[in-house]
Scaffold this motif. Sequence first.
Motif, PDB file in Angstrom:
ATOM      1  N   GLU A   1      49.668  44.007  64.049  1.00  8.31           N
ATOM      2  CA  GLU A   1      49.968  45.179  63.243  1.00  8.31           C
ATOM      3  C   GLU A   1      50.596  44.826  61.888  1.00  8.31           C
ATOM      4  OE1 GLU A   1      48.945  48.073  64.150  1.00  8.31           O
ATOM      5  OE2 GLU A   1      48.327  47.545  66.182  1.00  8.31           O
ATOM      6  N   GLU A   2      51.736  44.138  61.933  1.00  4.87           N
ATOM      7  CA  GLU A   2      52.477  43.892  60.693  1.00  4.87           C
ATOM      8  C   GLU A   2      51.711  42.991  59.728  1.00  4.87           C
ATOM      9  OE1 GLU A   2      56.400  42.527  61.454  1.00  4.87           O
ATOM     10  OE2 GLU A   2      56.841  44.121  62.910  1.00  4.87           O
ATOM     11  N   TRP A   3      51.198  41.872  60.211  1.00  8.11           N
ATOM     12  CA  TRP A   3      50.513  40.935  59.322  1.00  8.11           C
ATOM     13  C   TRP A   3      49.192  41.477  58.809  1.00  8.11           C
ATOM     14  CZ3 TRP A   3      51.293  35.544  62.073  1.00  8.11           C
ATOM     15  CH2 TRP A   3      52.659  35.205  62.008  1.00  8.11           C
ATOM     16  N   ASN A   4      48.648  42.480  59.467  1.00  5.96           N
ATOM     17  CA  ASN A   4      47.385  43.063  59.019  1.00  5.96           C
ATOM     18  C   ASN A   4      47.593  44.356  58.233  1.00  5.96           C
ATOM     19  OD1 ASN A   4      45.209  41.338  59.981  1.00  5.96           O
ATOM     20  ND2 ASN A   4      45.979  41.817  62.029  1.00  5.96           N
ATOM     21  N   ALA A   5      48.838  44.736  57.987  1.00  5.30           N
ATOM     22  CA  ALA A   5      49.114  45.945  57.203  1.00  5.30           C
ATOM     23  C   ALA A   5      49.040  45.594  55.726  1.00  5.30           C
ATOM     24  CB  ALA A   5      50.479  46.505  57.580  1.00  5.30           C
ATOM     25  N   THR A   6      47.831  45.363  55.257  1.00  5.28           N
ATOM     26  CA  THR A   6      47.637  44.891  53.880  1.00  5.28           C
ATOM     27  C   THR A   6      46.931  45.908  52.995  1.00  5.28           C
ATOM     28  OG1 THR A   6      45.536  43.849  54.508  1.00  5.28           O
ATOM     29  CG2 THR A   6      47.524  42.486  54.651  1.00  5.28           C
ATOM     30  N   ALA A   7      46.798  47.141  53.462  1.00  6.12           N
ATOM     31  CA  ALA A   7      46.089  48.155  52.674  1.00  6.12           C
ATOM     32  C   ALA A   7      46.823  48.422  51.367  1.00  6.12           C
ATOM     33  CB  ALA A   7      45.963  49.446  53.480  1.00  6.12           C
ATOM     34  N   ARG A   8      46.079  48.496  50.277  1.00  3.91           N
ATOM     35  CA  ARG A   8      46.651  48.784  48.959  1.00  3.91           C
ATOM     36  C   ARG A   8      45.533  49.314  48.070  1.00  3.91           C
ATOM     37  NH1 ARG A   8      47.155  43.562  49.564  1.00  3.91           N
ATOM     38  NH2 ARG A   8      49.412  43.578  49.372  1.00  3.91           N
ATOM     39  N   ALA A   9      45.916  50.012  47.032  1.00  2.88           N
ATOM     40  CA  ALA A   9      44.935  50.495  46.065  1.00  2.88           C
ATOM     41  C   ALA A   9      44.529  49.345  45.151  1.00  2.88           C
ATOM     42  CB  ALA A   9      45.531  51.625  45.244  1.00  2.88           C
ATOM     43  N   VAL A  10      43.231  49.114  45.024  1.00  2.16           N
ATOM     44  CA  VAL A  10      42.707  48.036  44.192  1.00  2.16           C
ATOM     45  C   VAL A  10      41.750  48.641  43.175  1.00  2.16           C
ATOM     46  CG1 VAL A  10      41.392  45.882  44.140  1.00  2.16           C
ATOM     47  CG2 VAL A  10      42.919  46.364  46.061  1.00  2.16           C
ATOM     48  N   ALA A  11      41.929  48.269  41.923  1.00  2.00           N
ATOM     49  CA  ALA A  11      41.070  48.806  40.870  1.00  2.00           C
ATOM     50  C   ALA A  11      39.618  48.385  41.093  1.00  2.00           C
ATOM     51  CB  ALA A  11      41.545  48.310  39.510  1.00  2.00           C
ATOM     52  N   PRO A  12      38.655  49.271  40.816  1.00  5.26           N
ATOM     53  CA  PRO A  12      37.239  48.930  40.978  1.00  5.26           C
ATOM     54  C   PRO A  12      36.774  48.034  39.835  1.00  5.26           C
ATOM     55  CG  PRO A  12      37.437  51.136  40.094  1.00  5.26           C
ATOM     56  CD  PRO A  12      38.843  50.666  40.369  1.00  5.26           C
ATOM     57  N   ALA A  13      37.342  46.831  39.782  1.00  8.59           N
ATOM     58  CA  ALA A  13      37.057  45.914  38.677  1.00  8.59           C
ATOM     59  C   ALA A  13      36.447  44.638  39.234  1.00  8.59           C
ATOM     60  CB  ALA A  13      38.342  45.594  37.916  1.00  8.59           C
ATOM     61  N   THR A  14      35.982  43.782  38.336  1.00 12.04           N
ATOM     62  CA  THR A  14      35.490  42.462  38.716  1.00 12.04           C
ATOM     63  C   THR A  14      36.314  41.426  37.956  1.00 12.04           C
ATOM     64  OG1 THR A  14      33.839  42.449  36.945  1.00 12.04           O
ATOM     65  CG2 THR A  14      33.141  43.319  39.096  1.00 12.04           C
ATOM     66  N   LEU A  15      36.245  40.187  38.394  1.00 16.49           N
ATOM     67  CA  LEU A  15      37.029  39.133  37.753  1.00 16.49           C
ATOM     68  C   LEU A  15      36.726  38.995  36.259  1.00 16.49           C
ATOM     69  CD1 LEU A  15      36.986  36.459  40.574  1.00 16.49           C
ATOM     70  CD2 LEU A  15      38.923  37.832  39.841  1.00 16.49           C
ATOM     71  N   PRO A  16      35.438  39.010  35.839  1.00 19.88           N
ATOM     72  CA  PRO A  16      35.187  38.929  34.395  1.00 19.88           C
ATOM     73  C   PRO A  16      35.853  40.052  33.615  1.00 19.88           C
ATOM     74  CG  PRO A  16      33.170  38.522  35.589  1.00 19.88           C
ATOM     75  CD  PRO A  16      34.176  38.988  36.597  1.00 19.88           C
ATOM     76  N   MET A  17      35.856  41.269  34.170  1.00 14.21           N
ATOM     77  CA  MET A  17      36.504  42.384  33.500  1.00 14.21           C
ATOM     78  C   MET A  17      37.990  42.123  33.306  1.00 14.21           C
ATOM     79  SD  MET A  17      34.637  45.541  35.508  1.00 14.21           S
ATOM     80  CE  MET A  17      35.784  46.742  34.850  1.00 14.21           C
ATOM     81  N   LEU A  18      38.637  41.578  34.345  1.00 14.89           N
ATOM     82  CA  LEU A  18      40.072  41.326  34.271  1.00 14.89           C
ATOM     83  C   LEU A  18      40.390  40.221  33.258  1.00 14.89           C
ATOM     84  CD1 LEU A  18      41.047  41.489  38.061  1.00 14.89           C
ATOM     85  CD2 LEU A  18      41.284  43.272  36.326  1.00 14.89           C
ATOM     86  N   ILE A  19      39.582  39.170  33.251  1.00 20.98           N
ATOM     87  CA  ILE A  19      39.829  38.067  32.321  1.00 20.98           C
ATOM     88  C   ILE A  19      39.527  38.488  30.891  1.00 20.98           C
ATOM     89  CG2 ILE A  19      39.106  35.726  31.697  1.00 20.98           C
ATOM     90  CD1 ILE A  19      38.673  35.222  34.698  1.00 20.98           C
ATOM     91  N   GLU A  20      38.463  39.273  30.697  1.00 22.12           N
ATOM     92  CA  GLU A  20      38.152  39.770  29.359  1.00 22.12           C
ATOM     93  C   GLU A  20      39.237  40.709  28.851  1.00 22.12           C
ATOM     94  OE1 GLU A  20      33.291  39.458  29.876  1.00 22.12           O
ATOM     95  OE2 GLU A  20      34.307  41.397  30.047  1.00 22.12           O
ATOM     96  N   ALA A  21      39.788  41.523  29.755  1.00 24.95           N
ATOM     97  CA  ALA A  21      40.880  42.411  29.357  1.00 24.95           C
ATOM     98  C   ALA A  21      42.106  41.596  28.939  1.00 24.95           C
ATOM     99  CB  ALA A  21      41.240  43.356  30.498  1.00 24.95           C
ATOM    100  N   GLN A  22      42.351  40.501  29.663  1.00 25.60           N
ATOM    101  CA  GLN A  22      43.469  39.640  29.299  1.00 25.60           C
ATOM    102  C   GLN A  22      43.232  38.985  27.943  1.00 25.60           C
ATOM    103  OE1 GLN A  22      46.429  39.251  31.139  1.00 25.60           O
ATOM    104  NE2 GLN A  22      46.981  38.384  29.163  1.00 25.60           N
ATOM    105  N   ALA A  23      41.991  38.548  27.700  1.00 29.62           N
ATOM    106  CA  ALA A  23      41.656  37.944  26.404  1.00 29.62           C
ATOM    107  C   ALA A  23      41.824  38.941  25.265  1.00 29.62           C
ATOM    108  CB  ALA A  23      40.223  37.414  26.437  1.00 29.62           C
ATOM    109  N   ALA A  24      41.530  40.211  25.526  1.00 30.85           N
ATOM    110  CA  ALA A  24      41.702  41.237  24.495  1.00 30.85           C
ATOM    111  C   ALA A  24      43.180  41.496  24.210  1.00 30.85           C
ATOM    112  CB  ALA A  24      41.017  42.531  24.936  1.00 30.85           C
ATOM    113  N   ARG A  25      44.022  41.406  25.257  1.00 30.91           N
ATOM    114  CA  ARG A  25      45.456  41.653  25.072  1.00 30.91           C
ATOM    115  C   ARG A  25      46.156  40.492  24.372  1.00 30.91           C
ATOM    116  NH1 ARG A  25      44.946  43.809  30.344  1.00 30.91           N
ATOM    117  NH2 ARG A  25      45.637  41.841  31.262  1.00 30.91           N
TER     118      ARG A  25
END
Length: 322
Positions: free
Chosen positions: A12-36
């Motif tokens: 139960e405890e170790w598998n309680a990993t539910a969280r909201a995750v943005a519908p993004a991909t790794l390239p999107m995240l890295i490109e956003a970082q490059a823009a910032r």
Amino acid sequence: MLSADERHQVVEEWNATARAVAPATLPMLIEAQAARTPGAPALSHQGQSLTYDELNRRASRRARVLLAAGAGPETRVALALPRTADMIVAVLATLKAGAAYVPVDVRYPPDRVAQMLGHARPLLSVVTEATRDVLPDGMSALVLDDAAVARHIMAQEDAYVVDAERPAPLLPRHPAYVIYTSGTTGTPKGVVVERANAVNFVTTVEEHFGPDGMARVLASTSLSFDVSVFEILTTLTLGGDLELVDDLFALLEGEGWSGSLHTEALTAGPVKVREKASTSPRAVRWRSTLHVLDIRTSAAKHRARSRTPCPSHFEAVPTACP
């Protein structure tokens, strides 16, 4: 046998990993970082460095060469490269093209490389003249330091790659990479990780370590070991400065190193590094260590803790080391 409390913790405890995750991909995240932070340091290797903008543009140019060769979502591209900045660029380029990268450690025995690539069936392999011989006969290859290939790469646009350029839109469910197990219990098996899973992992790392914990990270793990995903991709998506080395011993051959985090397996290797570092005139310092091992039982965890030379956690949380 597990007690009721232990079973509840594991199931139960170790598998309680539910969280909201943005519908993004790794390239999107890295490109956003490059823009910032376009001018911030992103990658360094043997005294040479790239900013986020430079790294992103190089990866975009190379991604377009891969796209022209037929790469895209649901295809695979093998990477058999030496540990240089080009290896990191190739990882990002493959992800931008929409393909899944298949890392090949060029130090692997030829029969293992043949088995892996025969199973993965990549569209092509990215190599250099020095590493192309690790490929099985007849496999298509893109040789980065071939003069004609280098000119073709430099002729490409360096803007962000968009879905209109890919054979199909890039989705979170598409594979990001295929990493093969060690094969210690039999034939190595390919593990396919979707892009959504990789983004989820980035979110978890950010929660545990925070931006300061990933500010300057050492990449010393083989690309064929999944810890490299932690070292490379999470650092670049979170805006850190990644330093690439051949291995931990390489630190002691340079000018020293100081950073926020490095990873190590609980084997004799890191202990030997510390022993050598203690007598080296070159300073090697880090604030946190992520210890990597397979913990199957509470008893095994206790034994591992007792062997570790600094207070540790083994559930992917930081370890403070002076």
